[in-house]
Each structure stands twice: as C-alpha cells, then as structure tokens.
Design a protein around this motif. Sequence first.
Motif, PDB file in Angstrom:
ATOM      1  N   ARG A  27       0.823  -1.219   0.000  1.00  0.00           N
ATOM      2  CA  ARG A  27       0.000   0.000   0.000  1.00  0.00           C
ATOM      3  C   ARG A  27       0.857   1.268   0.000  1.00  0.00           C
ATOM      4  N   SER A  28       2.102   1.130  -0.404  1.00  0.00           N
ATOM      5  CA  SER A  28       2.999   2.279  -0.496  1.00  0.00           C
ATOM      6  C   SER A  28       3.089   2.718  -1.960  1.00  0.00           C
ATOM      7  N   PHE A  29       2.621   3.931  -2.237  1.00  0.00           N
ATOM      8  CA  PHE A  29       2.656   4.413  -3.610  1.00  0.00           C
ATOM      9  C   PHE A  29       4.084   4.567  -4.152  1.00  0.00           C
ATOM     10  N   PRO A  30       5.042   4.954  -3.328  1.00  0.00           N
ATOM     11  CA  PRO A  30       6.418   4.976  -3.836  1.00  0.00           C
ATOM     12  C   PRO A  30       6.897   3.611  -4.330  1.00  0.00           C
ATOM     13  N   ASP A  31       6.349   2.518  -3.749  1.00  0.00           N
ATOM     14  CA  ASP A  31       6.727   1.175  -4.206  1.00  0.00           C
ATOM     15  C   ASP A  31       6.301   0.938  -5.654  1.00  0.00           C
ATOM     16  N   LEU A  32       5.132   1.472  -6.022  1.00  0.00           N
ATOM     17  CA  LEU A  32       4.658   1.326  -7.404  1.00  0.00           C
ATOM     18  C   LEU A  32       5.640   1.998  -8.363  1.00  0.00           C
ATOM     19  N   TRP A  33       6.075   3.178  -8.000  1.00  0.00           N
ATOM     20  CA  TRP A  33       7.020   3.903  -8.850  1.00  0.00           C
ATOM     21  C   TRP A  33       8.382   3.210  -8.849  1.00  0.00           C
ATOM     22  N   GLU A  34       8.810   2.731  -7.682  1.00  0.00           N
ATOM     23  CA  GLU A  34      10.093   2.055  -7.578  1.00  0.00           C
ATOM     24  C   GLU A  34      10.124   0.781  -8.422  1.00  0.00           C
ATOM     25  N   ALA A  35       8.997   0.058  -8.440  1.00  0.00           N
ATOM     26  CA  ALA A  35       8.923  -1.152  -9.272  1.00  0.00           C
ATOM     27  C   ALA A  35       9.095  -0.808 -10.743  1.00  0.00           C
ATOM     28  N   ALA A  36       8.495   0.290 -11.176  1.00  0.00           N
ATOM     29  CA  ALA A  36       8.621   0.721 -12.573  1.00  0.00           C
ATOM     30  C   ALA A  36      10.059   1.112 -12.891  1.00  0.00           C
ATOM     31  N   ILE A  37      10.684   1.851 -11.959  1.00  0.00           N
ATOM     32  CA  ILE A  37      12.068   2.274 -12.163  1.00  0.00           C
ATOM     33  C   ILE A  37      12.998   1.057 -12.249  1.00  0.00           C
ATOM     34  N   GLN A  38      12.807   0.116 -11.334  1.00  0.00           N
ATOM     35  CA  GLN A  38      13.667  -1.068 -11.335  1.00  0.00           C
ATOM     36  C   GLN A  38      13.464  -1.906 -12.595  1.00  0.00           C
ATOM     37  N   ALA A  39      12.204  -2.056 -13.018  1.00  0.00           N
ATOM     38  CA  ALA A  39      11.925  -2.818 -14.236  1.00  0.00           C
ATOM     39  C   ALA A  39      12.585  -2.166 -15.446  1.00  0.00           C
ATOM     40  N   ALA A  40      12.580  -0.824 -15.467  1.00  0.00           N
ATOM     41  CA  ALA A  40      13.180  -0.096 -16.592  1.00  0.00           C
ATOM     42  C   ALA A  40      14.699  -0.179 -16.575  1.00  0.00           C
ATOM     43  N   LYS A  41      15.284  -0.403 -15.387  1.00  0.00           N
ATOM     44  CA  LYS A  41      16.737  -0.463 -15.276  1.00  0.00           C
ATOM     45  C   LYS A  41      17.307  -1.839 -15.586  1.00  0.00           C
ATOM     46  N   ILE A  42      16.446  -2.844 -15.613  1.00  0.00           N
ATOM     47  CA  ILE A  42      16.928  -4.207 -15.848  1.00  0.00           C
ATOM     48  C   ILE A  42      17.207  -4.397 -17.340  1.00  0.00           C
ATOM     49  N   GLN A  43      18.464  -4.580 -17.677  1.00  0.00           N
ATOM     50  CA  GLN A  43      18.867  -4.712 -19.080  1.00  0.00           C
ATOM     51  C   GLN A  43      18.185  -5.899 -19.742  1.00  0.00           C
ATOM     52  N   ARG A  44      17.981  -6.966 -18.979  1.00  0.00           N
ATOM     53  CA  ARG A  44      17.367  -8.174 -19.533  1.00  0.00           C
ATOM     54  C   ARG A  44      15.969  -7.888 -20.081  1.00  0.00           C
ATOM     55  N   ASN A  45      15.239  -6.980 -19.439  1.00  0.00           N
ATOM     56  CA  ASN A  45      13.889  -6.653 -19.900  1.00  0.00           C
ATOM     57  C   ASN A  45      13.913  -5.986 -21.272  1.00  0.00           C
ATOM     58  N   TRP A  46      14.827  -5.031 -21.448  1.00  0.00           N
ATOM     59  CA  TRP A  46      14.932  -4.366 -22.755  1.00  0.00           C
ATOM     60  C   TRP A  46      15.407  -5.351 -23.819  1.00  0.00           C
ATOM     61  N   ASP A  47      16.309  -6.212 -23.419  1.00  0.00           N
ATOM     62  CA  ASP A  47      16.800  -7.228 -24.344  1.00  0.00           C
ATOM     63  C   ASP A  47      15.656  -8.117 -24.809  1.00  0.00           C
ATOM     64  N   LEU A  48      14.781  -8.473 -23.884  1.00  0.00           N
ATOM     65  CA  LEU A  48      13.632  -9.309 -24.221  1.00  0.00           C
ATOM     66  C   LEU A  48      12.696  -8.601 -25.192  1.00  0.00           C
ATOM     67  N   ILE A  49      12.356  -7.354 -24.907  1.00  0.00           N
ATOM     68  CA  ILE A  49      11.396  -6.618 -25.736  1.00  0.00           C
ATOM     69  C   ILE A  49      11.902  -6.471 -27.173  1.00  0.00           C
ATOM     70  N   PHE A  50      13.153  -6.041 -27.313  1.00  0.00           N
ATOM     71  CA  PHE A  50      13.690  -5.839 -28.663  1.00  0.00           C
ATOM     72  C   PHE A  50      13.960  -7.169 -29.368  1.00  0.00           C
ATOM     73  N   CYS A  51      14.366  -8.171 -28.593  1.00  0.00           N
ATOM     74  CA  CYS A  51      14.571  -9.497 -29.185  1.00  0.00           C
ATOM     75  C   CYS A  51      13.261 -10.034 -29.744  1.00  0.00           C
ATOM     76  N   LEU A  52      12.192  -9.880 -28.975  1.00  0.00           N
ATOM     77  CA  LEU A  52      10.888 -10.351 -29.422  1.00  0.00           C
ATOM     78  C   LEU A  52      10.457  -9.626 -30.689  1.00  0.00           C
ATOM     79  N   TYR A  53      10.698  -8.318 -30.751  1.00  0.00           N
ATOM     80  CA  TYR A  53      10.345  -7.540 -31.945  1.00  0.00           C
ATOM     81  C   TYR A  53      11.121  -8.032 -33.165  1.00  0.00           C
ATOM     82  N   PHE A  54      12.425  -8.248 -33.005  1.00  0.00           N
ATOM     83  CA  PHE A  54      13.237  -8.679 -34.150  1.00  0.00           C
ATOM     84  C   PHE A  54      12.925 -10.123 -34.554  1.00  0.00           C
ATOM     85  N   VAL A  55      12.513 -10.945 -33.594  1.00  0.00           N
ATOM     86  CA  VAL A  55      12.064 -12.298 -33.939  1.00  0.00           C
ATOM     87  C   VAL A  55      10.848 -12.226 -34.859  1.00  0.00           C
ATOM     88  N   MET A  56       9.924 -11.317 -34.560  1.00  0.00           N
ATOM     89  CA  MET A  56       8.743 -11.144 -35.404  1.00  0.00           C
ATOM     90  C   MET A  56       9.135 -10.592 -36.780  1.00  0.00           C
TER      91      MET A  56
END
Length: 409
Positions: A42-71
């Motif tokens: 129930r901490s609103f800063p946690d929602l923002w922190e989760a977004a920041i951490q997800a955006a900082k994880i290189q593996r996530n960006w690698d997945l998104i662009f990899c999936l696009y290029f696979v298509m």
Amino acid sequence: MDSVFYIVIAAMALIVVLLRFKVMMGISILCGGLFIWLFESRSFPDLWEAAIQAAKIQRNWDLIFCLYFVMCLEVELRTSGSLSGLVKTFRNIFSSNKVTLAVMPAFLGLLPSMGGARFSAPIVEEASQGIAVNAEQKSVINLWFRHIFEFSNPLMPGMILACGIANVTIQDLIIQVGWVTILCFVLGWILLVQPLKIVDKEKATNTTNDRDIDWKSLFLAFGPIIASFLLIVSFGISAAISMGLVVVGFIPIFYAFGRKIPIKNVFLESLDVKLLVNVVLILYFIQLLTITGILDEIVNAFNSSFLPQEVIVAALAFIFGLMTGQSQGYIAVVIPIVALMSPGNILLVATAMVFGLAGQMMTPVHLCILVTVEYFKANMWNVIGRCGFISLVMLICYSAWTYFRYYLF
C-alpha cells in the motif's frame, strides 16, 4: 494455511476472472499485481520504484527488442517463401508433416530466447496443413516441444544460473535430469501429435516419394538461426542485438537468392503494439512481486514448515514457476534455498527445474504462452489446461522414477 497463500490465490483468481471477461492479458496480470500490492505494501512509492527497477533491468529491454526482431525475421521468412520451402523439404525427408510439427519447435527451442515460441509458431502453422488440428492443439504443440530442452541444453540461461548458484557442473546436471527431455518428447508425441488425423494426404504427407531438398529455403531458414546462435553463444552479443543484426544482415542475402521481401512491411508489420504492451505489463508485474516482498514471505512460510526437503523444493519451484513464468525467476529464488539446505545436492536442483517448468507451463505470465495464443488466436485457458495435463503426466513420471530410484530401495 499462511495468509500469504490466500493473497496469492486471490490474486491469481482475479487474473483468471478478468481474462475470462476478455480483459487484455497485460492489464489483467497488472491488476493481480496491484491486488498483491494492496495487501502487502500500500505504499505508492513502491509502485514507482517497481517501474524504475523494471526499466533499469537490461534483460527486460533485451527481451522486448529481441521479441520484436524475432517477429521481423518471421515476416522475412514467410514473405520470402522460405518457411513453406522448409516445411516441404522436411515433408520430403520424413514423409509426414507430423514429424515436422514435433521436430521443428524442439529444434528452434535450442536457441535460448524468452518469448521465442513466436518464431516457431509460423512453422507449426505451415506444417499443420492437411492435418485436422485446431488453434489450441497447435498452440500446445508449439509450446510443449519448444521447451523440452530446458533439462539438457547447456546454453539455457536457467541451467547456467542453477549450476552457478548450486555449485554443480552442467555436465552432472544434464546426466541427472537430461532424460526428462526424452520423456517430454515421448509424452508430446503420444499425447499431442500421434492422435492427430491426416485429412489431406497431398498436403500432409509425401505421396510422390519426392526426396528433393529445397536447399535455398533450407539455408535461408536455418541460416538466421545458426547466425543468431553463433552471435549469442560464441561472441557473447545480447539476444536483441544479435537478432537485429541477423534481420538486417539477411535482407541482402534474401535478394541475392532471388527472394524479394517487402522491407518496409518487415519492420512495420512486426510492430505488434498490443503484444509489446502486454509484455511490458508482465515485466512490471514480476517486479511488483519483488518490491512487495511476497516472494520472501512464501519462502519463509515453507522454510518454517516440517515438510521434507524434496516437497518444499518441489512446491516452491512450482509456485514461483506459476508466479514468474520464467526459468530464471524460480531458479533465482529456489536454488539458493537448495544450496543452503543441502549443498551440492543435484537431485534437489533437478527437482526444482522439473517442477518449476511445470508451473511455468501453466501460467498466463509465461511469455511463450502469451505470444503463441496471440499468433494462433487460441483460447488461452484451453491451452493452459492442455499444457497442465501433459505437465502433470510429466511430474508423475518424474516423481515415480525418482522415488523408485532414490527412496524405495
């Protein structure tokens, strides 16, 4: 039952209900994550922190662009006629598209890529010509055979991670659990492929005894796969960059072989905004699980119980497979526990991998399920139900053999 399990069950039930009402998958899963956040943080800063951490994880960006290029690569192969030529060649070699249905997703599964079932899906679609098989059956075939090498491919990130944490060698782990790959292929063939009926022999089998091989299509279909494999494994280039280089690099090669492709459509047709949004929301959901601390609570609940080690490891792996939909997810949580419980116990590591994959094959959070049902326009819960059944058979076979071999005598 510990309260944390009630929260998890309620969150999963909410996701199921929303999906039943045809709410977009990413939004449904996000609502499940917000439900957990409501009870755990129930901490609103946690929602923002989760977004920041997800955006900082290189593996996530690698997945998104990899999936696009696979298509993008799928569009290149399809519009160039390479996919149809590949299936025709395999039909000439094996005399039946049934073999291609099983072999091709399994072969493409050797190339580690999250969401990579999107690449094998069009080959399954092509190979299913002349066979009575519906969208759900094609989805399950694509999903199941693509994941059979999770237990025997030394290039799988999950296997590498598990061995590194548990301090066991990849060779020993493959010797311990590699036989499950054979089990999965046999189960898939018996339960999924063999019962299919051929309704058009001309399309589904080689009725002319023609053994000609379309070498151009064979090269153009396997060339990008081999090139990606070498770039990722031999040179250590990220999956996204590797796939991007392959997509761009093979454009002149297609033209050199007389296979013209619509270059503009390759990049525009592959921009599936809905799919990419779903992926982003799922990645955010996974980060929410970490931020709220619910994963730690589940682990602590099991550790404080009096259950046998094997049951604890199996249950944790299955639950985290369901919740994260990623092999790295359940391995990163469960294998450290194994390393503390029983250092070097390769049987517990193997058990975690088998039960974790079973959980992974039964959850809408699994990206391969997402991209597969999107491609075939299949009913997700029918697909998950079918995957669940064959996964249950796999678990029964694995558990029975393990008990017989290690505990009965």
